[in-house]
Design a protein around this motif. Structure first.
Motif, PDB file in Angstrom:
ATOM      1  N   VAL A 273       0.829  -0.797  -0.627  1.00 14.30           N
ATOM      2  CA  VAL A 273      -0.050   0.181  -0.093  1.00 14.30           C
ATOM      3  C   VAL A 273       0.763   0.799  -0.135  1.00 14.30           C
ATOM      4  O   VAL A 273       0.698   2.213  -0.374  1.00 14.30           O
ATOM      5  N   ASP A 274       2.169   1.101   0.991  1.00 12.38           N
ATOM      6  CA  ASP A 274       3.212   2.529   0.958  1.00 12.38           C
ATOM      7  C   ASP A 274       2.878   2.682  -0.614  1.00 12.38           C
ATOM      8  O   ASP A 274       3.252   3.959  -1.852  1.00 12.38           O
ATOM      9  N   VAL A 275       4.339   1.411  -1.671  1.00 14.13           N
ATOM     10  CA  VAL A 275       4.477   1.982  -2.636  1.00 14.13           C
ATOM     11  C   VAL A 275       3.441   2.610  -3.663  1.00 14.13           C
ATOM     12  O   VAL A 275       3.607   3.878  -4.747  1.00 14.13           O
ATOM     13  N   LEU A 276       2.334   1.998  -3.500  1.00 17.82           N
ATOM     14  CA  LEU A 276       0.862   2.200  -4.107  1.00 17.82           C
ATOM     15  C   LEU A 276       0.698   4.123  -4.083  1.00 17.82           C
ATOM     16  O   LEU A 276      -0.054   4.718  -4.893  1.00 17.82           O
ATOM     17  N   VAL A 277       0.183   3.944  -3.082  1.00 16.24           N
ATOM     18  CA  VAL A 277      -0.308   5.268  -2.037  1.00 16.24           C
ATOM     19  C   VAL A 277       1.314   6.724  -2.733  1.00 16.24           C
ATOM     20  O   VAL A 277       0.572   7.268  -3.552  1.00 16.24           O
ATOM     21  N   THR A 278       2.307   5.820  -2.934  1.00 19.77           N
ATOM     22  CA  THR A 278       3.123   7.132  -2.882  1.00 19.77           C
ATOM     23  C   THR A 278       3.882   7.336  -3.661  1.00 19.77           C
ATOM     24  O   THR A 278       3.974   9.080  -4.235  1.00 19.77           O
ATOM     25  N   LYS A 279       4.279   6.849  -5.079  1.00 17.35           N
ATOM     26  CA  LYS A 279       3.998   7.293  -6.514  1.00 17.35           C
ATOM     27  C   LYS A 279       2.428   7.501  -6.857  1.00 17.35           C
ATOM     28  O   LYS A 279       2.388   8.893  -7.646  1.00 17.35           O
ATOM     29  N   THR A 280       1.183   7.156  -6.582  1.00 15.20           N
ATOM     30  CA  THR A 280      -0.155   7.770  -7.252  1.00 15.20           C
ATOM     31  C   THR A 280       0.151   9.634  -6.619  1.00 15.20           C
ATOM     32  O   THR A 280       0.040  10.608  -7.718  1.00 15.20           O
ATOM     33  N   LEU A 281       0.581   9.271  -5.313  1.00 10.28           N
ATOM     34  CA  LEU A 281       0.695  10.880  -4.373  1.00 10.28           C
ATOM     35  C   LEU A 281       1.244  11.333  -5.580  1.00 10.28           C
ATOM     36  O   LEU A 281       1.354  13.232  -5.364  1.00 10.28           O
ATOM     37  N   ARG A 282       3.080  11.232  -5.944  1.00 13.23           N
ATOM     38  CA  ARG A 282       3.241  11.902  -6.463  1.00 13.23           C
ATOM     39  C   ARG A 282       3.331  13.087  -7.877  1.00 13.23           C
ATOM     40  O   ARG A 282       3.853  13.500  -8.563  1.00 13.23           O
ATOM     41  N   ALA A 283       2.670  11.823  -8.155  1.00 10.66           N
ATOM     42  CA  ALA A 283       2.093  11.552  -9.811  1.00 10.66           C
ATOM     43  C   ALA A 283       0.047  13.046  -9.800  1.00 10.66           C
ATOM     44  O   ALA A 283       0.396  14.191 -10.365  1.00 10.66           O
ATOM     45  N   VAL A 284      -0.060  12.956  -8.343  1.00  9.46           N
ATOM     46  CA  VAL A 284      -0.506  14.100  -8.072  1.00  9.46           C
ATOM     47  C   VAL A 284      -0.215  15.574  -7.873  1.00  9.46           C
ATOM     48  O   VAL A 284      -0.454  16.770  -8.777  1.00  9.46           O
ATOM     49  N   LYS A 285       1.063  15.415  -7.319  1.00  9.24           N
ATOM     50  CA  LYS A 285       1.281  16.624  -7.605  1.00  9.24           C
ATOM     51  C   LYS A 285       2.315  17.170  -8.788  1.00  9.24           C
ATOM     52  O   LYS A 285       1.875  18.508  -9.360  1.00  9.24           O
TER      53      LYS A 285
END
Ligand code: KG4
Ligand code: ZN
Length: 362
Positions: A273-285
């Motif tokens: 979950v950490d990997v999935l969330v971290t990469k998603t949030l980076r893309a959002v930014k």
């Protein structure tokens, strides 16, 4: 006045036989919406899913031939039930939407050939749907109530698709244009959940079982988070799965009990979950996204749903995730994707132009 469009949607790409009937308003909403009132208004009239879990459980995974045989047995009653529930007999349907790939070819063929036979018998054209497009559009279903209207301030949207066969991060510029930012270079997220479950001797399907056990642990075990800091938007889960294997092998037989399994499930889930969330949030930014959407079977995972919801709130962006039964495979999402395809100008095809393609990409 033009009548509303009725779509019969079929899904047989893996181990769920599913049919749904959706209604799409032919006329633009009145008064027009912020974007000019051209967004589709879609209502789900029925959605039937016949699961094959009981068949594949004893094998610990999906057996393609057994899946295809079960689809052959189930597809007619499932379609009949979807039509009956929707109160739309076959002759009143406008289009037949069907998943043409990706998926298991023996399974896909059943749905595709059934759709072609229906098309031949009724003269209704076919909308061939990419299964991944179904997942991509699935968060737009049943919101709120049963209809949903896109608004200008939802895009750009970062969409994370996490299923048994795929892990794809997508940038949706609007309801029509999307671009794949990255995907898994080895195992899909759901595949990793399933493999870890198998390794721990948990029943199939493994994902829900791992997440159920993970809830009962407060472990401090740390597993690696592969590619979490890589500059791209790709993912890798096979190293994480191997780390779990090595950890299990390192345990004394006496300490490898139910609590140890719960702790492993929790630590594995946290890492994934950490990997999935971290990469998603980076893309959002990076892309200045106004929304996040989450879809695919692993989107049913409570921890992933909650984390993305909390983080979306912090970033003040919208968050869309389907109801749990729209996360795992179903035909409603196929109908939703077909509705958006029609809305975006897709011309339905003659049955002779349709064939299953197990390797179709988003
Ligand atoms: O989208 P889906 O139904 O089929 C594919 O297109 O692959 O996804 C199935 C995957 C399986 O790997 C299953 O274990 C996983 O979704 N899954 C979950 C959960 N529920 C289903 N994974 C983690 N937590 C869950 N609660
Ligand atoms: Zn799927």
């Amino acid at each position: 006045m033009k009548k509303n469009i009725i779509i019969l949607a079929l899904e047989t790409s893996c181990d769920e036989t599913a049919a749904a009937v959706l209604e799409m308003k032919a006329t633009p909403p009145n008064p027009p919406s912020a974007r000019g009132g051209m967004e589709p208004q879609i209502k789900t009239l029925s959605s039937v899913v016949k699961s094959q879990i009981s068949i594949h459980k004893s094998f610990g995974g999906v057996v393609p031939e057994a899946a295809a045989r079960a689809h052959v047995k189930n597809i007619l009653p499932v379609v009949q039930k979807a039509l009956l529930t929707a109160h739309y007999p076959l002759p009143t349907i406008d289009y037949i939407a069907v998943t043409v790939g990706p998926g298991l070819i023996p399974s896909l063929i059943v749905g595709v050939e059934f759709a072609k036979a229906l098309s031949l018998a009724t003269g209704k054209p076919i909308i061939p749907v990419n299964h991944l497009l179904g997942h991509l559009y699935s968060p737009f279903g049943r919101l709120p109530a049963t209809s949903y209207q896109l608004q200008a301030n939802l895009f750009p949207m970062i969409s994370l698709i996490v299923s048994g066969g795929h892990t794809i991060l997508t940038l949706m510029k609007n309801e029509k244009d999307y671009k794949v930012l990255g995907q898994t270079v080895d195992d899909a997220a759901g595949e990793a959940f399933d493999k870890v479950a198998k390794l721990l001797g948990l029943p199939y399907p493994g994902g829900p079982e791992v997440s159920r056990l993970a809830e009962k642990s407060k472990t401090h075990i740390q597993f690696p988070r592969p590619m979490i800091n890589s500059k791209d938007y790709n993912f890798s889960f096979s190293g994480l799965k191997t780390a779990v294997l090595y950890y299990v092998q390192s345990l004394q037989p006496t300490s490898y009990n139910l609590q140890a399994k719960k702790d492993i499930c929790k630590a594995f889930q946290e890492a994934a979950v950490d990997v999935l969330v971290t990469k998603t949030l980076r893309a959002v930014k990076e892309y200045g996204a106004k929304s996040i959407s989450l879809s695919g079977g692993v989107a049913a995972n409570l921890s992933l749903r909650e984390k993305l919801k909390v983080e979306s709130k912090k970033l003040k962006v919208n968050f869309f995730v389907p109801q749990k039964n729209l996360c795992t495979d179903n035909a409603e999402m196929v109908g939703l994707a077909a509705s958006f395809m029609l809305h975006n100008g897709f011309k339905p095809k003659n049955y002779r132009q349709i064939k299953a393609d197990s390797n179709l990409e988003l």
